[in-house]
Design a protein around this motif. Structure first.
Motif, PDB file in Angstrom:
ATOM      1  N   ILE A   4      65.410  46.327  13.879  1.00  0.00           N
ATOM      2  CA  ILE A   4      65.771  47.398  14.802  1.00  0.00           C
ATOM      3  C   ILE A   4      67.142  47.099  15.404  1.00  0.00           C
ATOM      4  CG2 ILE A   4      63.380  47.975  15.365  1.00  0.00           C
ATOM      5  CD1 ILE A   4      63.856  46.475  18.074  1.00  0.00           C
ATOM      6  N   ARG A   5      67.788  48.116  15.932  1.00  0.00           N
ATOM      7  CA  ARG A   5      69.039  47.953  16.690  1.00  0.00           C
ATOM      8  C   ARG A   5      68.696  48.235  18.148  1.00  0.00           C
ATOM      9  NH1 ARG A   5      73.511  45.850  14.893  1.00  0.00           N
ATOM     10  NH2 ARG A   5      74.853  47.362  15.880  1.00  0.00           N
ATOM     11  N   SER A   6      69.040  47.290  19.010  1.00  0.00           N
ATOM     12  CA  SER A   6      68.675  47.449  20.411  1.00  0.00           C
ATOM     13  C   SER A   6      69.621  46.649  21.297  1.00  0.00           C
ATOM     14  CB  SER A   6      67.233  46.963  20.603  1.00  0.00           C
ATOM     15  OG  SER A   6      66.810  47.198  21.925  1.00  0.00           O
ATOM     16  N   ARG A   7      69.511  46.897  22.592  1.00  0.00           N
ATOM     17  CA  ARG A   7      70.227  46.103  23.582  1.00  0.00           C
ATOM     18  C   ARG A   7      69.255  45.087  24.156  1.00  0.00           C
ATOM     19  NH1 ARG A   7      71.753  51.349  24.207  1.00  0.00           N
ATOM     20  NH2 ARG A   7      73.976  51.769  24.005  1.00  0.00           N
ATOM     21  N   ALA A   8      69.723  43.870  24.357  1.00  0.00           N
ATOM     22  CA  ALA A   8      68.847  42.824  24.898  1.00  0.00           C
ATOM     23  C   ALA A   8      68.497  43.108  26.356  1.00  0.00           C
ATOM     24  CB  ALA A   8      69.501  41.452  24.767  1.00  0.00           C
ATOM     25  N   TYR A  34      67.655  43.118  15.976  1.00  0.00           N
ATOM     26  CA  TYR A  34      66.466  42.389  16.408  1.00  0.00           C
ATOM     27  C   TYR A  34      65.389  42.687  15.376  1.00  0.00           C
ATOM     28  CZ  TYR A  34      68.735  41.591  20.861  1.00  0.00           C
ATOM     29  OH  TYR A  34      69.620  41.198  21.821  1.00  0.00           O
ATOM     30  N   PHE A  35      64.283  41.973  15.490  1.00  0.00           N
ATOM     31  CA  PHE A  35      63.183  42.167  14.565  1.00  0.00           C
ATOM     32  C   PHE A  35      61.911  42.393  15.361  1.00  0.00           C
ATOM     33  CE2 PHE A  35      66.482  39.842  12.526  1.00  0.00           C
ATOM     34  CZ  PHE A  35      66.580  40.454  11.295  1.00  0.00           C
ATOM     35  N   GLU A  36      61.134  43.359  14.909  1.00  0.00           N
ATOM     36  CA  GLU A  36      59.857  43.671  15.542  1.00  0.00           C
ATOM     37  C   GLU A  36      58.733  43.379  14.570  1.00  0.00           C
ATOM     38  OE1 GLU A  36      60.351  47.276  18.752  1.00  0.00           O
ATOM     39  OE2 GLU A  36      59.554  47.766  16.784  1.00  0.00           O
ATOM     40  N   VAL A  37      57.680  42.793  15.089  1.00  0.00           N
ATOM     41  CA  VAL A  37      56.432  42.692  14.346  1.00  0.00           C
ATOM     42  C   VAL A  37      55.524  43.732  14.985  1.00  0.00           C
ATOM     43  CG1 VAL A  37      54.531  41.220  13.619  1.00  0.00           C
ATOM     44  CG2 VAL A  37      56.803  40.223  13.991  1.00  0.00           C
ATOM     45  N   ARG A  38      55.049  44.676  14.161  1.00  0.00           N
ATOM     46  CA  ARG A  38      54.254  45.805  14.661  1.00  0.00           C
ATOM     47  C   ARG A  38      52.830  45.715  14.131  1.00  0.00           C
ATOM     48  NH1 ARG A  38      58.875  50.290  13.099  1.00  0.00           N
ATOM     49  NH2 ARG A  38      60.433  49.553  14.596  1.00  0.00           N
ATOM     50  N   ILE A  39      51.888  45.976  15.032  1.00  0.00           N
ATOM     51  CA  ILE A  39      50.466  45.908  14.694  1.00  0.00           C
ATOM     52  C   ILE A  39      49.836  47.238  15.099  1.00  0.00           C
ATOM     53  CG2 ILE A  39      48.316  44.639  15.080  1.00  0.00           C
ATOM     54  CD1 ILE A  39      50.260  42.341  16.146  1.00  0.00           C
TER      55      ILE A  39
END
Length: 186
Positions: A136-140, A150-155
């Motif tokens: 994903i592209r995001s602001r910290a 950034y990286f997301e793990v989605r459940i």
């Protein structure tokens, strides 16, 4: 907790192990663990909890956490992949309490480290939970102007219910959202 909200760096000729969180139950547990595991009395500064311990530098480095360590360099220690499922669940609980969020559609954990995201996915698999990794592209933070990777793990779905049987989050708000989500998914 350290993998989610911690960092380590050199400070005054020692190694400073620092953790930032404002959730009372998590803060209390972290301080208790510092005392029990490392025999140190951590100090606080705002939401930061820290202690200096040169003797722990080799221990942290043996776990794969170089000093300095930050969000982009964190990984899961190799030894954790050899642990029983209950210990993996305890690790994931602490990690999700820090970097995880519960949404109407599922559970997500966000990290700057691509390797860490895939390691979390592998640990979830050990518990019978399917996690999908996405870039994903995001602001910290809200003050950052530039978006970064950034990286997301989605459940999602039944995997949320499976996860909820393994973990009980110390963050009461996140735990209640998880219970509510599992009830909605039915």
């Amino acid at each position: 907790y350290f993998t989610a909200e911690g960092y380590a760096y050199d400070a005054n000729g020692s190694s400073r192990i620092s953790f930032t969180n404002s959730t009372p139950g998590i803060v209390e547990d972290y301080i208790k663990l510092c005392r029990a595991l490392f025999g140190v009395e951590p100090r606080t500064r705002g939401n930061e909890i820290y202690f200096d311990a040169l003797s722990l530098r080799l221990f942290f480095e043996s776990l794969g956490w170089p000093i300095p360590t930050n969000a982009g360099t964190k990984t899961i220690p190799d030894i954790l992949f050899k642990c029983p499922d209950a210990e993996i669940a305890a690790f994931l609980q602490g990690y999700l309490d820090g970097d995880g969020n519960v949404y109407r559609s599922g559970v997500r954990v966000t990290t700057k480290s691509r390797r860490l995201a895939y390691q979390v996915q592998m640990l979830l698999t050990r518990l019978g939970v399917v996690g999908l990794v996405a870039r994903i592209r995001s602001r910290a933070t809200k003050t950052m102007v530039e978006k970064r990777d950034y990286f997301e793990v989605r459940i999602f779905g039944d995997d949320v219910a499976t996860l909820s049987r393994w973990i009980h989050l110390r963050c009461a708000r996140k735990q209640q959202l998880l219970v509510d989500l599992v009830d909605r998914l039915g």
